[in-house]
Design an enzyme around this catalytic site. Sequence first.
Site, short mmCIF file in Angstrom:
data_model
loop_
_atom_site.label_atom_id
_atom_site.label_comp_id
_atom_site.label_asym_id
_atom_site.label_seq_id
_atom_site.Cartn_x
_atom_site.Cartn_y
_atom_site.Cartn_z
N CYS A 1 10.27 1.34 2.88
CA CYS A 1 11.24 0.32 3.32
C CYS A 1 12.65 0.89 3.37
O CYS A 1 13.54 0.29 3.97
CB CYS A 1 11.23 -0.87 2.37
SG CYS A 1 9.61 -1.56 2.17
N LYS B 1 -1.92 -8.56 -7.62
CA LYS B 1 -2.75 -8.54 -6.41
C LYS B 1 -2.25 -7.36 -5.57
O LYS B 1 -1.29 -7.47 -4.82
CB LYS B 1 -2.59 -9.88 -5.67
CG LYS B 1 -3.64 -10.15 -4.63
CD LYS B 1 -3.40 -9.31 -3.47
CE LYS B 1 -3.31 -9.68 -2.11
NZ LYS B 1 -3.34 -8.48 -1.24
N PRO B 2 -2.93 -6.19 -5.70
CA PRO B 2 -2.49 -5.04 -4.90
C PRO B 2 -2.99 -5.16 -3.46
O PRO B 2 -3.86 -5.98 -3.17
CB PRO B 2 -3.17 -3.86 -5.60
CG PRO B 2 -4.37 -4.43 -6.27
CD PRO B 2 -4.09 -5.89 -6.54
N TRP C 1 0.81 -1.22 0.00
CA TRP C 1 0.00 0.00 0.00
C TRP C 1 0.84 1.27 0.00
O TRP C 1 0.34 2.33 -0.31
CB TRP C 1 -0.94 0.01 1.22
CG TRP C 1 -0.22 -0.29 2.51
CD1 TRP C 1 -0.12 -1.51 3.12
CD2 TRP C 1 0.55 0.62 3.31
NE1 TRP C 1 0.65 -1.41 4.25
CE2 TRP C 1 1.07 -0.11 4.39
CE3 TRP C 1 0.84 1.98 3.23
CZ2 TRP C 1 1.87 0.47 5.38
CZ3 TRP C 1 1.64 2.57 4.20
CH2 TRP C 1 2.14 1.81 5.26
N ASN C 2 2.13 1.18 0.38
CA ASN C 2 2.87 2.45 0.59
C ASN C 2 3.26 3.14 -0.71
O ASN C 2 3.46 4.35 -0.74
CB ASN C 2 4.08 2.24 1.51
CG ASN C 2 5.09 1.27 0.96
OD1 ASN C 2 4.80 0.50 0.04
ND2 ASN C 2 6.29 1.28 1.52
N GLU D 1 11.80 -1.87 12.20
CA GLU D 1 11.35 -0.75 11.37
C GLU D 1 10.21 -0.04 12.08
O GLU D 1 9.24 -0.69 12.47
CB GLU D 1 10.75 -1.33 10.09
CG GLU D 1 11.57 -1.24 8.88
CD GLU D 1 10.79 -1.73 7.66
OE1 GLU D 1 10.91 -1.07 6.64
OE2 GLU D 1 10.08 -2.74 7.71
N GLY E 1 6.83 -6.25 0.46
CA GLY E 1 6.07 -6.24 1.71
C GLY E 1 6.96 -6.66 2.86
O GLY E 1 8.19 -6.51 2.80
N SER E 2 6.34 -7.21 3.89
CA SER E 2 7.12 -7.50 5.11
C SER E 2 7.98 -8.75 4.94
O SER E 2 7.66 -9.65 4.15
CB SER E 2 6.17 -7.70 6.28
OG SER E 2 5.46 -8.92 6.12
N GLU F 1 11.17 -7.86 -2.19
CA GLU F 1 11.68 -6.59 -1.65
C GLU F 1 11.00 -6.44 -0.31
O GLU F 1 9.80 -6.16 -0.23
CB GLU F 1 11.34 -5.47 -2.63
CG GLU F 1 12.17 -4.24 -2.42
CD GLU F 1 11.36 -3.14 -1.78
OE1 GLU F 1 11.47 -3.01 -0.54
OE2 GLU F 1 10.62 -2.46 -2.49
N LEU F 2 11.75 -6.71 0.76
CA LEU F 2 11.14 -6.87 2.09
C LEU F 2 11.52 -5.72 3.02
O LEU F 2 11.86 -4.64 2.57
CB LEU F 2 11.56 -8.24 2.64
CG LEU F 2 11.29 -9.42 1.69
CD1 LEU F 2 11.81 -10.73 2.27
CD2 LEU F 2 9.81 -9.54 1.34
C1 SIN Z 1 9.65 0.86 -0.78
O1 SIN Z 1 9.72 1.46 0.25
O2 SIN Z 1 9.12 -0.26 -0.80
C2 SIN Z 1 10.14 1.40 -2.09
C3 SIN Z 1 10.88 2.67 -1.97
C4 SIN Z 1 11.47 3.18 -3.27
O3 SIN Z 1 11.20 2.68 -4.36
O4 SIN Z 1 12.24 4.13 -3.17
#
Ligand code: SIN
Length: 484
Positions: free
Chosen positions: A287, A177-178, A153-154, A385, A231-232, A253-254
Amino acid sequence: MWELADRYQLFVGGEWKDAASGERFDVINPATEEVVATVPNAGPKDIQEAIDKAAAAQVAWAETVAAERGKILSRAAALMHERVEDLARVMTLEEGKPLAESRGEIAYAASFLEWFAEEGRRIYGDTIPSSSPNKRILVLKRPVGVTAAITPWNFPAAMITRKLGPALAAGCTMVIKPSELTPLSALEIAKILEEAGLPKGVVSVVVGTDAPAIGQEIMRDFRVRKVSFTGSTEVGKILMRQAADTMKKVSFELGGHAPFIVFGDADIDAAVENAVASKMRGMGETCVSANRIYVQRSVVEEFTAKMSERLGRMQVGNGLEEGITVGPLIEPAAVEKVDRHVQDAVAKGATIVLGGQRPAASKGYFYAPTVISGVNEKMLVMQEETFGPVAAIVPFDDEDEVIAKANNTRYGLAAYYFTRDIGRVFRLAEQLEYGILGANDGMPSTAQAPFGGVKESGLGREGSKYGIEEYVDIKYISLGGIQK
Ligand code: SIN
């Protein structure tokens, strides 16, 4: 004038439809707690249909020449730019980030389609000298087949296009799948892809509130040959275990827990500006957000004062309003987590220099920009985090000490450091255990650079020439019968 649809539909196999169950769910504006729109609540049946359609479209899409696929991606990117105001408004309504940031994210999202529209033409093979005069060795790269993207969602648009761009460019179909918290941006992107001329079935967007059931359906289907997830770390581990059964390719990408290191010889004003940018982008819900701010003792007071002054000037409120620079967090649980981290730090001896509470607002999931000093490694803010607008500042004395502290985590996504010593720039680049290094740069993300982490921050890379490699399989042809 464009109007937000209040009843969205799923995009499955090129058709707009309701969920098989007929159920719907509400999308909530985190700034007002009001319903923005309703969306069909998809389940395993809808996902199955999307995978069926993707599998049926796969061969023809893989046979389309790269330049043709690139044209569709370029058209979609151009439409995103043309509709930036509408798309940004949708994003702010469902996610909360201020409009200016949403506009920036739409441009960032389009940049992945633009980059991969070109990069698809450069999926080169190889020829390798053979050990037999009678043979030749050729290497081909072919699309992996049906793929799936599970997105957070971010970044409701950019985390989709960062996966979709390379998948489509490489000749793969994709089921998206968003997050159920931000499905509207994803469905708006589907409209754009349809308008850009994407053949039916190549992309589907299916969203539902039972994320584990949908995820399981994707993971157990043998036809899905690659899954990309942002995600996480916790969910990434579950998906990785599930991927084993059908031996899918994965990229993850966690979580991150980024150290932001400021040496005494740095340009302190530049370090502060970059720390603010990294910390406050998306209200700290990224992230790659600066999570542990290590400042050399000789400049810690100056840095803390300047950082507090900058954050103190930020305007908290509904991101649709003029002048707002800090929006709400995504949901009440996010506010509770941030507050728990701040209270834990205070209980263990930290001092609140700025903020440290929810601002007085009748509605919305807000938390004030916060600076805490006197932080130590035992506090929760240094262990997990925070995913919120909290700058936790820790003094340090020397380079070896700060490298050891920065590396003392299971995460390894992004790290930042500020120094004018060129030798140190390289020493840290080599010794920090992170996939992304911002040396005098708090905002390193860009379409042409490889984004991804090491350790428990994930696997694989997105963006750049490396990102497309995740969507191809290598085949080798041993060609015999060369000599007469
Ligand atoms: C993320 O926080 O998942 C991506 C951040 C970015 O693309 O800079």
